[in-house]
Scaffold this active site. Structure first.
Site, PDB file in Angstrom:
ATOM      1  N   LYS A  17       0.813  -1.220   0.000  1.00  0.00           N
ATOM      2  CA  LYS A  17       0.000   0.000   0.000  1.00  0.00           C
ATOM      3  C   LYS A  17       0.846   1.271   0.000  1.00  0.00           C
ATOM      4  O   LYS A  17       2.044   1.250   0.298  1.00  0.00           O
ATOM      5  CB  LYS A  17      -0.983  -0.038   1.172  1.00  0.00           C
ATOM      6  CG  LYS A  17      -2.128  -1.016   0.859  1.00  0.00           C
ATOM      7  CD  LYS A  17      -3.281  -0.946   1.809  1.00  0.00           C
ATOM      8  CE  LYS A  17      -4.365  -1.923   1.321  1.00  0.00           C
ATOM      9  NZ  LYS A  17      -5.393  -2.160   2.332  1.00  0.00           N
ATOM     10  N   ARG A  73      -3.677  -9.967   4.850  1.00  0.00           N
ATOM     11  CA  ARG A  73      -4.095 -10.081   3.445  1.00  0.00           C
ATOM     12  C   ARG A  73      -2.938  -9.592   2.593  1.00  0.00           C
ATOM     13  O   ARG A  73      -2.577  -8.419   2.661  1.00  0.00           O
ATOM     14  CB  ARG A  73      -5.350  -9.224   3.232  1.00  0.00           C
ATOM     15  CG  ARG A  73      -5.934  -9.281   1.845  1.00  0.00           C
ATOM     16  CD  ARG A  73      -7.168  -8.382   1.759  1.00  0.00           C
ATOM     17  NE  ARG A  73      -7.760  -8.415   0.429  1.00  0.00           N
ATOM     18  CZ  ARG A  73      -7.315  -7.703  -0.606  1.00  0.00           C
ATOM     19  NH1 ARG A  73      -6.288  -6.899  -0.459  1.00  0.00           N
ATOM     20  NH2 ARG A  73      -7.910  -7.812  -1.775  1.00  0.00           N
TER      21      ARG A  73
END
Ligand code: 9MG
Length: 264
Positions: free
Chosen positions: A205, A240
């Site tokens: 991210k 995840r």
């Protein structure tokens, strides 16, 4: 949880998944590398992204969910969707978990999951993917996200989903700046007393790019591993990730050191 993105921009996840066969092969590889769950998503949730139609999302995810559920009956498949219609069709096609980045705020979503016996991931997101990164603000990000997740657990239990089938996720990067993300990661221990399984998704991210100076998402492996190790060591039950093999190896080592401290 291994990520199987079936979206046109999934090439930036490290390899274009050009069709269902490709996506099924990719999922099977992640399972082979040690993923305990495969998360299949057909709508981009990147900052600024637009929603896709129900039909488009169904066309993308259903063949992949059917294929993975048949090929790997022991590996639960999760569907990453905000749409109750897609969730219902995915559960019929073999999915066993609904990963709802909307946190079950659509009144139909929890009703779709409840009677099915499936699990649900309830994630916090500010507004929606289109606008979430437009100057996100909180008086107290940890208190607000924790309260949101507590309230969503209550709503899910009310809809007939027992706590052991509920997973909560503070939604790293979903309407959060770098400081918000770091505060929420430090606060993982505060989520455990809510009683649900705790998940963190931080793989590749943007905040990892900011902290490391690595612009290309697929080159953010070291930062992603650092977050997975720290999150698990602070008590996250699920991470995840895109890079399953490397994450599994890193977690084997960090778990061997700290997991018994975390689990008591
Ligand atoms: C779909 N998706 C993208 N990032 C995610 C995250 O951090 N958590 C969950 N539950 N889903 C995510």
């Amino acid at each position: 949880m291994g990520i199987v993105n079936v979206t046109p921009d999934s090439f930036s996840d490290g390899g274009l998944l050009s069709g269902p066969e490709d996506a099924i092969r990719h999922g099977a590889r992640l399972a082979d590398e040690g993923a305990d769950v495969l998360d299949v998503g057909g709508e981009s949730t990147r900052p600024g992204s637009d929603t896709v139609s129900i039909d488009e999302e169904l066309d993308r995810v259903i063949p992949v969910i059917e294929g993975l559920s048949k090929a790997l009956p022991d590996v639960p498949v999760s569907v990453d969707t905000r749409k109750p219609d897609v969730a219902r069709a995915a559960l019929d096609a073999g999915a066993r978990i609904v990963n709802d980045i909307g946190g079950g705020r659509d009144p139909e979503m929890l009703g779709a999951v409840g009677p099915s016996g499936a699990g649900v991931v309830l994630m916090h997101m500010l507004r929606d993917p289109k606008t979430m990164q437009d100057d996100p603000r909180y008086a107290d990000v940890v208190a607000e996200v924790t309260e949101f997740l507590r309230e969503r657990i209550e709503a899910a239990v009310f809809a007939g989903i027992p706590e052991e089938r509920i997973c909560i996720d503070p939604g790293i990067g979903f309407g959060k700046n770098v400081d918000h993300n770091l505060a929420l990661l430090r606060a993982v221990p505060a989520l455990r007393p809510l009683g649900a399984t705790v998940m963190i998704g931080a793989s590749r991210k943007g905040f990892i790019g900011v902290l490391t100076g690595v612009e290309e998402p697929s080159e953010r492996l070291e930062g992603s591993l650092a977050v997975a190790v720290v999150a698990a060591s602070l008590g996250a039950d699920l991470v995840r990730v895109h890079d399953v093999a490397a994450t599994v190896r890193a977690l084997r080592v960090s778990d061997a050191i700290v997991r018994e401290l975390v689990d008591g």
